[in-house]
Scaffold this active site. Structure first.
Site, PDB file in Angstrom:
ATOM      1  N   HIS A   1     -14.372 -22.971 -34.191  1.00  0.00           N
ATOM      2  CA  HIS A   1     -13.962 -22.057 -33.121  1.00  0.00           C
ATOM      3  C   HIS A   1     -14.913 -20.873 -33.071  1.00  0.00           C
ATOM      4  O   HIS A   1     -15.422 -20.421 -34.091  1.00  0.00           O
ATOM      5  CB  HIS A   1     -12.513 -21.585 -33.291  1.00  0.00           C
TER       6      HIS A   1
ATOM      7  N   GLY B   1     -14.194 -15.959 -44.319  1.00  0.00           N
ATOM      8  CA  GLY B   1     -12.795 -15.802 -43.916  1.00  0.00           C
ATOM      9  C   GLY B   1     -12.303 -16.864 -42.960  1.00  0.00           C
ATOM     10  O   GLY B   1     -11.340 -16.633 -42.224  1.00  0.00           O
TER      11      GLY B   1
ATOM     12  N   HIS C   1     -11.105 -25.956 -37.869  1.00  0.00           N
ATOM     13  CA  HIS C   1     -11.486 -26.610 -36.615  1.00  0.00           C
ATOM     14  C   HIS C   1     -12.455 -25.620 -35.980  1.00  0.00           C
ATOM     15  O   HIS C   1     -12.082 -24.452 -35.749  1.00  0.00           O
ATOM     16  CB  HIS C   1     -10.252 -26.849 -35.741  1.00  0.00           C
TER      17      HIS C   1
ATOM     18  N   HIS D   1     -15.056 -16.956 -31.843  1.00  0.00           N
ATOM     19  CA  HIS D   1     -14.320 -15.769 -31.409  1.00  0.00           C
ATOM     20  C   HIS D   1     -15.180 -15.050 -30.362  1.00  0.00           C
ATOM     21  O   HIS D   1     -16.333 -14.710 -30.642  1.00  0.00           O
ATOM     22  CB  HIS D   1     -14.118 -14.799 -32.576  1.00  0.00           C
TER      23      HIS D   1
ATOM     24  N   CYS E   1      -6.242 -28.672 -32.940  1.00  0.00           N
ATOM     25  CA  CYS E   1      -6.173 -29.966 -32.233  1.00  0.00           C
ATOM     26  C   CYS E   1      -4.902 -30.009 -31.391  1.00  0.00           C
ATOM     27  O   CYS E   1      -4.919 -30.511 -30.265  1.00  0.00           O
ATOM     28  CB  CYS E   1      -6.182 -31.137 -33.218  1.00  0.00           C
TER      29      CYS E   1
HETATM   30  P1  DGP Z   1     -10.794 -17.704 -38.540  1.00  0.00           P
HETATM   31  O1  DGP Z   1     -10.284 -16.670 -39.497  1.00  0.00           O
HETATM   32  O2  DGP Z   1     -12.235 -17.431 -38.121  1.00  0.00           O
HETATM   33  O3  DGP Z   1     -10.558 -19.106 -39.013  1.00  0.00           O
HETATM   34  O4  DGP Z   1      -9.968 -17.489 -37.205  1.00  0.00           O
HETATM   35  C1  DGP Z   1      -8.774 -18.115 -36.916  1.00  0.00           C
HETATM   36  C2  DGP Z   1      -8.118 -17.328 -35.816  1.00  0.00           C
HETATM   37  O5  DGP Z   1      -7.102 -18.126 -35.259  1.00  0.00           O
HETATM   38  C3  DGP Z   1      -7.467 -16.027 -36.257  1.00  0.00           C
HETATM   39  O6  DGP Z   1      -8.123 -14.942 -35.613  1.00  0.00           O
HETATM   40  C4  DGP Z   1      -6.037 -16.142 -35.796  1.00  0.00           C
HETATM   41  C5  DGP Z   1      -6.058 -17.291 -34.834  1.00  0.00           C
HETATM   42  N1  DGP Z   1      -4.865 -18.117 -34.842  1.00  0.00           N
HETATM   43  C6  DGP Z   1      -4.289 -18.708 -35.922  1.00  0.00           C
HETATM   44  N2  DGP Z   1      -3.203 -19.413 -35.546  1.00  0.00           N
HETATM   45  C7  DGP Z   1      -3.103 -19.267 -34.201  1.00  0.00           C
HETATM   46  C8  DGP Z   1      -2.178 -19.762 -33.222  1.00  0.00           C
HETATM   47  O7  DGP Z   1      -1.229 -20.495 -33.505  1.00  0.00           O
HETATM   48  N3  DGP Z   1      -2.384 -19.395 -31.932  1.00  0.00           N
HETATM   49  C9  DGP Z   1      -3.435 -18.585 -31.575  1.00  0.00           C
HETATM   50  N4  DGP Z   1      -3.542 -18.264 -30.288  1.00  0.00           N
HETATM   51  N5  DGP Z   1      -4.337 -18.098 -32.469  1.00  0.00           N
HETATM   52  C10 DGP Z   1      -4.154 -18.439 -33.756  1.00  0.00           C
END
Ligand code: DGP
Length: 114
Positions: free
Chosen positions: A100, A93, A98, A102, A7
Site C-alpha cells: 500500500h 512500521g 499487502h 500512503h 484483500c
Molecule cells: P502501514 O503501517 O504502513 O502498514 O499502514 C497501514 C495503514 O492501514 C495504517 O495507517 C492504518 C490503516 N488501516 C489499518 N486497518 C485499516 C482498516 O480496516 N481500514 C482502513 N481504512 N485503514 C486501515
C-alpha cells in the site's frame, strides 16, 4: 488472500471509505489519518510489500502513482504538496502485509520522517 484485510477491502467486502476503484487499483481513506488528506492506494492483487514487486508489475506501479497524482488534485493538495510513502518491514512500521502507498497532504511535513 483469505485473511488479508486489504484483500477484503479490495474485493468490496471490507468496511472502508473508498475514493477510487479501477480494474487493478483501489484507494480508500486511512482509518487513522496522519494528515488532513491520508489515502491508501493498493493493488487488487495481493503483493506483500515493495520487496515482492516483480518486473510484470510495471504497469500496475504506473497506475498507482498516476492515481496518487489524480487523487492529490481531487483533494486540493496538488499545489501545496503531497507525499507518497510505502513502509516495508518492521523498522519501517509496516503493519498490513499487502502493498500500500500512503498519500499524505494538507499540512507541512518534516524531513527526515520519524
Ligand atoms: P502501514 O503501517 O504502513 O502498514 O499502514 C497501514 C495503514 O492501514 C495504517 O495507517 C492504518 C490503516 N488501516 C489499518 N486497518 C485499516 C482498516 O480496516 N481500514 C482502513 N481504512 N485503514 C486501515
Amino acid at each position: 488472500m483469505e485473511d488479508c484485510l486489504f484483500c477484503k477491502i479490495a474485493s468490496g467486502a471490507g468496511d472502508a471509505d473508498v475514493v477510487h476503484v479501477s480494474d487493478n487499483v483501489v484507494a480508500f481513506r486511512d482509518i487513522n489519518p496522519q494528515a488532513p488528506v491520508h489515502i491508501l492506494l493498493i493493488p487488487k492483487e495481493h503483493i506483500e510489500s515493495a520487496r515482492s514487486v516483480k518486473d510484470r508489475h510495471g504497469d500496475l506501479l504506473v497506475e498507482l502513482f498516476a492515481t496518487a497524482a489524480h487523487l492529490a488534485k481531487a483533494n486540493d493538495v496538488d499545489r501545496s504538496g503531497w507525499r507518497v510513502v510505502t513502509n516495508v518491514g518492521p523498522d519501517a512500521g509496516q503493519s498490513v502485509h499487502h502493498l500500500h502507498f500512503h498519500l499524505l497532504g494538507g499540512r507541512p511535513m518534516k524531513w527526515p520522517p520519524g
